[in-house]
Write a protein that holds these residues in place. Sequence first.
Motif, mmCIF file in Angstrom:
data_model
loop_
_atom_site.group_PDB
_atom_site.id
_atom_site.type_symbol
_atom_site.label_atom_id
_atom_site.label_comp_id
_atom_site.label_asym_id
_atom_site.label_seq_id
_atom_site.Cartn_x
_atom_site.Cartn_y
_atom_site.Cartn_z
ATOM 1 N N UNK A 173 0.838 -1.187 0.000
ATOM 2 C CA UNK A 173 0.000 0.000 0.000
ATOM 3 C C UNK A 173 0.877 1.243 0.000
ATOM 4 N N UNK A 174 0.443 2.275 -0.665
ATOM 5 C CA UNK A 174 1.192 3.510 -0.593
ATOM 6 C C UNK A 174 1.092 4.088 0.812
ATOM 7 N N UNK A 175 2.040 4.973 1.148
ATOM 8 C CA UNK A 175 2.023 5.542 2.487
ATOM 9 C C UNK A 175 0.712 6.273 2.715
ATOM 10 N N UNK A 176 0.193 6.177 3.902
ATOM 11 C CA UNK A 176 -1.092 6.796 4.216
ATOM 12 C C UNK A 176 -2.241 5.824 4.063
ATOM 13 N N UNK A 177 -2.013 4.649 3.475
ATOM 14 C CA UNK A 177 -3.077 3.663 3.281
ATOM 15 C C UNK A 177 -3.583 3.120 4.599
ATOM 16 N N UNK A 178 -2.680 2.899 5.533
ATOM 17 C CA UNK A 178 -3.066 2.374 6.837
ATOM 18 C C UNK A 178 -3.827 3.434 7.631
ATOM 19 N N UNK A 179 -3.358 4.677 7.567
ATOM 20 C CA UNK A 179 -4.043 5.770 8.277
ATOM 21 C C UNK A 179 -5.433 6.002 7.680
ATOM 22 N N UNK A 180 -5.526 5.897 6.362
ATOM 23 C CA UNK A 180 -6.811 6.070 5.695
ATOM 24 C C UNK A 180 -7.780 4.972 6.105
ATOM 25 N N UNK A 181 -7.283 3.742 6.206
ATOM 26 C CA UNK A 181 -8.133 2.627 6.636
ATOM 27 C C UNK A 181 -8.584 2.786 8.082
ATOM 28 N N UNK A 182 -7.668 3.250 8.937
ATOM 29 C CA UNK A 182 -8.019 3.473 10.336
ATOM 30 C C UNK A 182 -9.065 4.582 10.460
ATOM 31 N N UNK A 183 -8.887 5.673 9.705
ATOM 32 C CA UNK A 183 -9.848 6.770 9.730
ATOM 33 C C UNK A 183 -11.217 6.301 9.244
ATOM 34 N N UNK A 184 -11.211 5.495 8.210
ATOM 35 C CA UNK A 184 -12.470 4.959 7.685
ATOM 36 C C UNK A 184 -13.168 4.091 8.733
ATOM 37 N N UNK A 205 -12.840 4.257 11.989
ATOM 38 C CA UNK A 205 -13.339 5.119 13.071
ATOM 39 C C UNK A 205 -14.636 5.806 12.655
ATOM 40 N N UNK A 206 -14.683 6.328 11.423
ATOM 41 C CA UNK A 206 -15.885 7.018 10.945
ATOM 42 C C UNK A 206 -17.069 6.057 10.829
ATOM 43 N N UNK A 207 -16.829 4.874 10.285
ATOM 44 C CA UNK A 207 -17.914 3.889 10.157
ATOM 45 C C UNK A 207 -18.400 3.473 11.543
ATOM 46 N N UNK A 208 -17.465 3.241 12.464
ATOM 47 C CA UNK A 208 -17.848 2.863 13.821
ATOM 48 C C UNK A 208 -18.680 3.961 14.476
ATOM 49 N N UNK A 209 -18.229 5.202 14.351
ATOM 50 C CA UNK A 209 -18.960 6.318 14.962
ATOM 51 C C UNK A 209 -20.367 6.435 14.383
ATOM 52 N N UNK A 210 -20.496 6.296 13.066
ATOM 53 C CA UNK A 210 -21.807 6.419 12.430
ATOM 54 C C UNK A 210 -22.745 5.297 12.884
ATOM 55 N N UNK A 211 -22.238 4.068 12.891
ATOM 56 C CA UNK A 211 -23.076 2.930 13.277
ATOM 57 C C UNK A 211 -23.454 3.028 14.758
ATOM 58 N N UNK A 212 -22.503 3.418 15.605
ATOM 59 C CA UNK A 212 -22.793 3.573 17.035
ATOM 60 C C UNK A 212 -23.860 4.642 17.238
ATOM 61 N N UNK A 213 -23.762 5.746 16.518
ATOM 62 C CA UNK A 213 -24.753 6.815 16.655
ATOM 63 C C UNK A 213 -26.142 6.323 16.274
#
Length: 193
Positions: free
Chosen positions: A21-32, A34-42
């Motif tokens: 993966x290019x650099x930032x791929x892991x951070x992008x996956x982690x951010x995704x 977190x966002x999906x978790x937050x939306x589903x939890x809400x």
Amino acid sequence: MSTSIDDLLGSGEEPTGQAERPSGGRARGLLRTVLVTAAVVAVILVVLRAVGLRVPIWIVVAGVLAVLAVRRVTAALSPPPPPRAGARVPAGEEPGTWNWSARDALRTAINGWERPLDWCTDNRERFTERVLPRLGELADERLRQRHGVTRESDPARARALLGEPLWTFLGTPARRPPSPRDLAAIVAELEKL
């Protein structure tokens, strides 16, 4: 020149799981995540509160993360989808990379031998029922292709061509399954036909 089965199946290249993966791929996956978790939890919290239930937020977050983890693991372990029936096969040279997830006839044939051999390592009856008939069919096919006879059509000539040890092995059930070394010697004799 002789080639062993290991030479045919071995490869200097090791299969690569995924492209790097290019650099930032892991951070992008982690951010995704977190966002999906937050939306589903809400959404879950709103629905639970509308129904009148109060559940601690950490339990909902843990449940959502567990479901997402299971989803990711099952997606990683699932087999690749089968090729479409009308898919066009590209013409020209091969790209030089091996599709390790593809199912080819050689792998299927090897599995057809590997499983029964593995099943019968300690079981004489299984060896006699599963593997010995296959070896007999293989010997008959080699005799038919190279010499125009089978063990059934011309037993005397087939016995002479096979040799006494191989003829005896194929004709009489063994008291125990042969060791890998003995089986390799039998296969070598079959290849000499």
